[in-house]
Each structure stands twice: as structure tokens, then as C-alpha cells.
Design a protein around this motif. Sequence first.
Motif, PDB file in Angstrom:
ATOM      1  N   PHE A  71     118.900  64.678  25.324  1.00 15.28           N
ATOM      2  CA  PHE A  71     118.007  63.847  24.499  1.00 15.28           C
ATOM      3  C   PHE A  71     118.597  62.470  24.216  1.00 15.28           C
ATOM      4  N   LEU A  97     111.031  70.592  21.283  1.00 14.58           N
ATOM      5  CA  LEU A  97     111.551  69.240  21.542  1.00 14.58           C
ATOM      6  C   LEU A  97     111.237  68.762  22.958  1.00 14.58           C
ATOM      7  N   LEU A  99     118.911  62.051  17.101  1.00 12.21           N
ATOM      8  CA  LEU A  99     118.527  63.417  17.448  1.00 12.21           C
ATOM      9  C   LEU A  99     119.738  64.250  17.894  1.00 12.21           C
ATOM     10  N   PHE A 141     116.230  59.256  25.390  1.00 10.37           N
ATOM     11  CA  PHE A 141     115.800  58.495  24.208  1.00 10.37           C
ATOM     12  C   PHE A 141     114.998  57.237  24.543  1.00 10.37           C
ATOM     13  N   ALA A 188     110.911  63.549  15.932  1.00  8.44           N
ATOM     14  CA  ALA A 188     111.378  64.936  16.052  1.00  8.44           C
ATOM     15  C   ALA A 188     112.617  65.154  15.187  1.00  8.44           C
ATOM     16  N   ALA A 189     113.550  64.183  15.249  1.00 14.50           N
ATOM     17  CA  ALA A 189     114.772  64.310  14.446  1.00 14.50           C
ATOM     18  C   ALA A 189     114.424  64.410  12.963  1.00 14.50           C
ATOM     19  N   HIS A 224     111.549  60.782  19.836  1.00 12.39           N
ATOM     20  CA  HIS A 224     112.867  61.351  19.535  1.00 12.39           C
ATOM     21  C   HIS A 224     113.185  61.219  18.047  1.00 12.39           C
ATOM     22  N   THR A 227     108.786  65.638  23.927  1.00 15.58           N
ATOM     23  CA  THR A 227     109.308  64.441  24.603  1.00 15.58           C
ATOM     24  C   THR A 227     108.970  64.448  26.093  1.00 15.58           C
TER      25      THR A 227
END
Lengths: 419, 419
Positions: free
Chosen positions: A325, A207, A355, A329, A339-340, A336, A211
Motif C-alpha cells: 500500500f 483494503l 496506511l 499510494f 481507509a487509514a 489510501h 484501492t
Amino acid sequence: MSETVFTYAAPALKFGTGSSGEIGHDLRQLGARRVLLVTDPGVAATGHPARIAERLVGHGLEVTTYDEAHVEPTDESLAHAIAFARDAGPFDAVVAVGGGSSIDTAKAVNLLTTNPGELMDYVNAPVGKALAPTERLLPLVAVPTTTGTGAESTTICVLDVLSLHVKTGISHPALRPTLAVVDPALTATQPAMVTAAAGMDILCHALESYTARWYAEFDAKQPEQRVPYCGANPISDLWSERAMDLLAGAFRRAVHDGEDEQAREQMAMAATFAGLGFGNAGVHIPHANAYPIAGRVRDYRPAGYPDEPIVPHGMAVALTAPEAFRFTFDAVPERHLRAARLLDPSAAGDGPDVLPGVLTRLMRDIGIPNGLAEVGYAEADVDDLVAGAVQQQRLLATAPVSPTEEDLASVFRRSMEHW
Amino acid sequence: MSETVFTYAAPALKFGTGSSGEIGHDLRQLGARRVLLVTDPGVAATGHPARIAERLVGHGLEVTTYDEAHVEPTDESLAHAIAFARDAGPFDAVVAVGGGSSIDTAKAVNLLTTNPGELMDYVNAPVGKALAPTERLLPLVAVPTTTGTGAESTTICVLDVLSLHVKTGISHPALRPTLAVVDPALTATQPAMVTAAAGMDILCHALESYTARWYAEFDAKQPEQRVPYCGANPISDLWSERAMDLLAGAFRRAVHDGEDEQAREQMAMAATFAGLGFGNAGVHIPHANAYPIAGRVRDYRPAGYPDEPIVPHGMAVALTAPEAFRFTFDAVPERHLRAARLLDPSAAGDGPDVLPGVLTRLMRDIGIPNGLAEVGYAEADVDDLVAGAVQQQRLLATAPVSPTEEDLASVFRRSMEHW
């Protein structure tokens, strides 16, 4: 002018059940005769290091074992290992069998048995002198037995400097292992809490890399200014995305059923892939925050770990991740959200809560503590935790948006209790 | 027992506009003082090698340039380069600037200036003796100027043995470059046909890796039996899929507008990624067939290449690819279909025709010849082409289904005219 170049490097890799039985051959190919095997007492107790040492001897190698690597290495524990190796050597290869602690100890031993000076000469500034090694290091074969740290892929050795109560590191491309041997069969001995904490480390590697500030958004560097961590880039993205995908399928299963071989194999692969990603992109706020969270522990003693006060690295990283996070964001919302969705395809919504929601549901399911309060911190510690985190400028500079001390204080404060 | 282990290795990578200006620094880090720069006359004419040499001298390095690498190296051209280097050396690093031909020439020179014997001692059996090097090779920095071969990532040097009219190779992990420096700005000098042919090479690297026999479907190997190419695996899949994705967006644009910088950069990245994939998984039928197609050329002279009979490697690979993938479809249908959809998201259908259809439409659009007939082959040549292809057992063993001589004859016959 903006940066136009990104770099990528990785150890050679041998992955799969049985691969740890081939290390003797690999070491002979690397020209080794006298091998130092580094491990820790807990891993030594599983019998894996002894079995590996026996196979090496079968290949005609001379093996000296150092089995006192400290879980979460300190300047003192590393000095002890280095003194042992300087005394027992010279060696012409190093093998590390264990988690990040054993692998990082082996990196420090490799550095300080091939190069002059003492540990603090090489530790990152401002804590140490941040010197670069001048002599070539020995081939280092890393055999991870916990599926988490990615230490087998990275150029860094993390340590506590006890007298300063600070966690810091040594970082140089020469520290990267030559060969990573990932044998999922070796990870079946992990207790559930170790799988959970180490898995959160994998997840945060992926993560945070994903990011991280995009490599082209940094100022252009001169070649001598390049560092192993260059920000998110097209290659680290591949590794991070695939690692998240693997975690989505395997993480809960691996924690709840240690005998699930397929889940173990997928976790081992996720750890390796996330390590290859963050070993080039870098990590940021959750890892920076983890340094003081782990370094200033008072009396938290989790199940599955040696009976001493410890906030395991992966747990320390996880504890502020949801709030970190939420804070980052706005800098790259689409990453984000993607990834979630990779971690939980059913995650709905398109705001900063998505997330953090995925992360806290996961943490609760796998038994991670419900925030900093549960591991012994309170509001009164926030200033101290911030002071520790801001020392990790190397990591904070990789964040997609640079946090002020107030931003960090807010992340710590909101992380006291997650659900 | 089935194989449980896969391996992965790659050069360190520096990617991006301007990266070729940093090689002096990188060579100094590798401990170099006296550098041999290998290139070919066509690439030398672009001025890139001279500019790079000048920068190296600026970093205090002594540079000797060999600019006579032959496009599609032969045993004679390699012997010439080796004799030059043995005479002008010793060196302590090699830099290759050019396409696969220059990079492969540099690999052979590196091998034969550090190890005893002659070229044929190291050439793959049965053509050569397939000896392994016994001495450590020099650091090799590969700077590709054509976006195709992936030679900067691989362990192989391809050559024509003139007296035998056969294309073969030298393959050993020690041949893999230490560092790949991919500067998209250097590829802007490619003629359209070179972009098209080299691009088909990229595409077939990705497709053949992706459809190669899965690593776990081979018999279990002893460590000393492992080869750099271990079949399709979870890591080569990542690279291959992403390379196809990049090609889908950039290939036609890069051929039709050489000034499209973004397309050039994406092609350079696709070439690197596909090279990282096939450098570990391996390639199969289209590459095996390409050896006799290129090796037995009579008088085909494509635009954009030196004025001599040549079927450029990428074109030779492409010419039987549609029919080869029609033949392999049944072994792994879902991978053929997924690849077709990555290359052309609008591709409809679910049978063996889907991927050949995507490939022939692309080949027609970018000016690749319409089959073997157009480059001078006829039905009467099929037996001879098959005889050449079956010599590439190392490659054919990587196919998802092993072709008989009849299968190969059918692929060649059906490849005379594609549309």
C-alpha cells in the motif's frame, strides 16, 4: 473505449446467532434429499459439523460427511475429496462447514461431481486449462466457522499445486455458493492466532477492493469477457468501507478476548461484508504476493494451526500489505488515506506512510510476525517470491497501478522486517 | 425470545450505460432459447424494447413480445398477460423492459406459466389464498426504464383487484428477478412528473427501510416463518443510507433537467440501492397508505402519464410520507434525524418536524401535489382510506411503532395540504 458497466452478484445470506440450526429447512427449500457435508478435521473436532448433520437428518435429509478437507487445499487433497464424493454420491446439495479450506474444497467437489474432466482442466491458466463448467452445479450452502476468508461469497477455489510449488485457483461464477449461513456462535472456537491471521485477510480484502483499479478505468469489455472481479465500484465500496469500520471497532478485541461475543459478531459481519466487496471488485498485490509466501513455506509453524509447516493465508497476505500500500499510494492517495482513517480515526498525516503505519501498529498488537524474515524468508528468496507473484496476473491486473517485477521485488525486500 | 437472524438476497446486477445491449449473452448463459419479452405501450413507444428484442434475435434467441402490460397492473390486466403467455409459450426465460408495472406483470406471468392455478391463488391473504409456488420459475431478467420502483430487486408483484377496489400483491422469494440490468441510458425518456413521482418512491423505499422496526425487535421466527422482509438490519441500512446520499445530490437536478446524464445515472443507482434495501427490510406506513390512495382514485390525471385517472404509485406513497414520519419519529428519533441530514445536510433542529420539513420542501420543488386534497380526497374519505390502509397488515407490521386506526386517520387528515 473505457468500461461503463459493473456487475454485482452475491449468495443469499442468513446471518445471526442460531442461523446454522436452520440449514435443514433451507436445504429442503432448495429441493435437496441427499447432502454431502464437507469439513476439515480441526473443525470436525469442535462438534459443529456433527451437530449440523444431526439437524439435517432431523429434517429428513440423508447426510454423508467428508471431514478430511486439507487446511490450505492442494491438488492432491482436492482430488481425494472429489474421488470420495464421486464414489459416495450422487448428491443433490453440498454443505461446507469450516474456513476457506472447507468451503473451497466443497466448491471443487461440487464442480467435479457435476462436470466432466479433472481438476487441472478448470484451474486458471497458465497452470491449468481454465475451462468453464458446462453443466449446472448443485446448490452449495457455505457455513463459515472462521471469520476471514469470505469464501462463502466468492467464485474462487484456491489451491496449491504441489508438483509445481505454486498456489493458484479455479474461478468461475458457477462456483459461488447459493446460500451463506453466517452464525457468529460457530466462530467462538477460533484460537487467537487464527482470529488474527483471518482478520488480516478480512482487512486486506476490504483494503485491496477499496484501492483496486476503478471499474471504469479498464478497457470496455465484451459481455463474454466479463469476469466476476470488475475492479472497485460503487457497490464494492459500500461493503469495503463498512467492513473497515467494523474492523476498527472489533479486531483487537476479538483477538485478545475470544469470549467477547459482540466483537466476534462484528468480525463475522466484517468478514461477510468484505467478502461481498472483494467477491465483486477483486484483490491485488498483497493477495498475489501471498501465493508464493504461503506456497513456498519451509518450516514456519504458527500457534493455533495444525503442526505442519504453514504460513496461513491471512498472515501471508498481511506480510507484504504495508509495503504494497505504500507502493500503490500515489495511484489513489485519497482512498489510501480514507481507509487509514476508517481503520484508525486518530491516524494523522497525508502521505504514503499513513496506511502502512496503521497496518503495522495493528499487526504488532495482534501478534502477526514482524515481516517475511520471521516466517523464514531472506533476501535470497526475493527473486523466487517475485516469480511466484507474477504468475498471479489476474490479481495484479486489479492493482491501481501495475507493478513491474522490480516493484514487486522492492515490496518483498522492504517487507522482511516491519518494526 | 427476540429474533437473532436476518436474511439478505438480491438479484445479480449489471449496471451501467450499454448494459442493456448485453442481455442476449446473459440469457444464453442462463440457458435460454425462447424468450418472452414483457413491456407496456408507453415504453414500447420509446423503441427500447424493440432494440433489445433485435439484439436478442441477433444472439440466436426466439423472442415473443407482449407489449400490453398495464400501467399499475390490475387482476384483469395480469390475467390478460398470463393468457397471452400460456397461449404463445412455452418459454424458457422472461425479460421485462419497463417500470414497475412491466416488471411486476412479468413476475405474475412467470409464476402463472410455471405453476398451476390462477392469480388469486397466489395473491396475499386475506384478498387471495397466498399459496406458495410449487414449481421452479423461469429465469427473469428485469430491465427497469423508470428509476423508481426497485421492482427489479424485490419479491413482490403489486396489483389492483378491480372488483374489490383494493391494491394488494403477491409476495414470494421465487418472484425475485434472476438478473437486474440497469442501463441509465434507458431512463432518459422519463417525463419530469414520472421522474418526480418515481423518485419519491425511491426516497420512501430508503426512508421506510431505514426507519423500519429493527429485525432483532421482532419475535424469533421459525425458519419456515421467515419472509423476504425482515425489518431494518445492518445490510439494508447500508443501501438505504447510500441511496439517500445519492438522492440528495441528484433528485432535484434529474427532475428539472432530464438531459442531465450524471443525475440520471445517480437516480438509477439510488433506485437500485433503495430497492436492494427495501427488498430485504420492507416498507411501512407511507406504502400501506399508498394502496388506498392509488386504488380509490376518482379523476386525478397528472401530466406525463397515460390520460386516465391515476395517482401514480410514487406520488401516492409521497402524499402521506411527511405526516407518517412525524408519527413514527418518537420510535427511532436518531434515524429520522440522520435521514433528514443525509437528504439535506443543512436541515437544522432535532424534533419530529425536521424530516417532514425536508420532505415537503423537496416535494414542492419537484412538483408533487400539495397533499391529498389536490388529488381529489377530502375529510369525508378518511375512514375509507384508513380501511384500505389497515388491510396492509404485512406492511404496517414493519413500522417502528404499530399505528392504530386513529393514528392512520390522523396521518391522512394532516396530509390533506402540506404547505
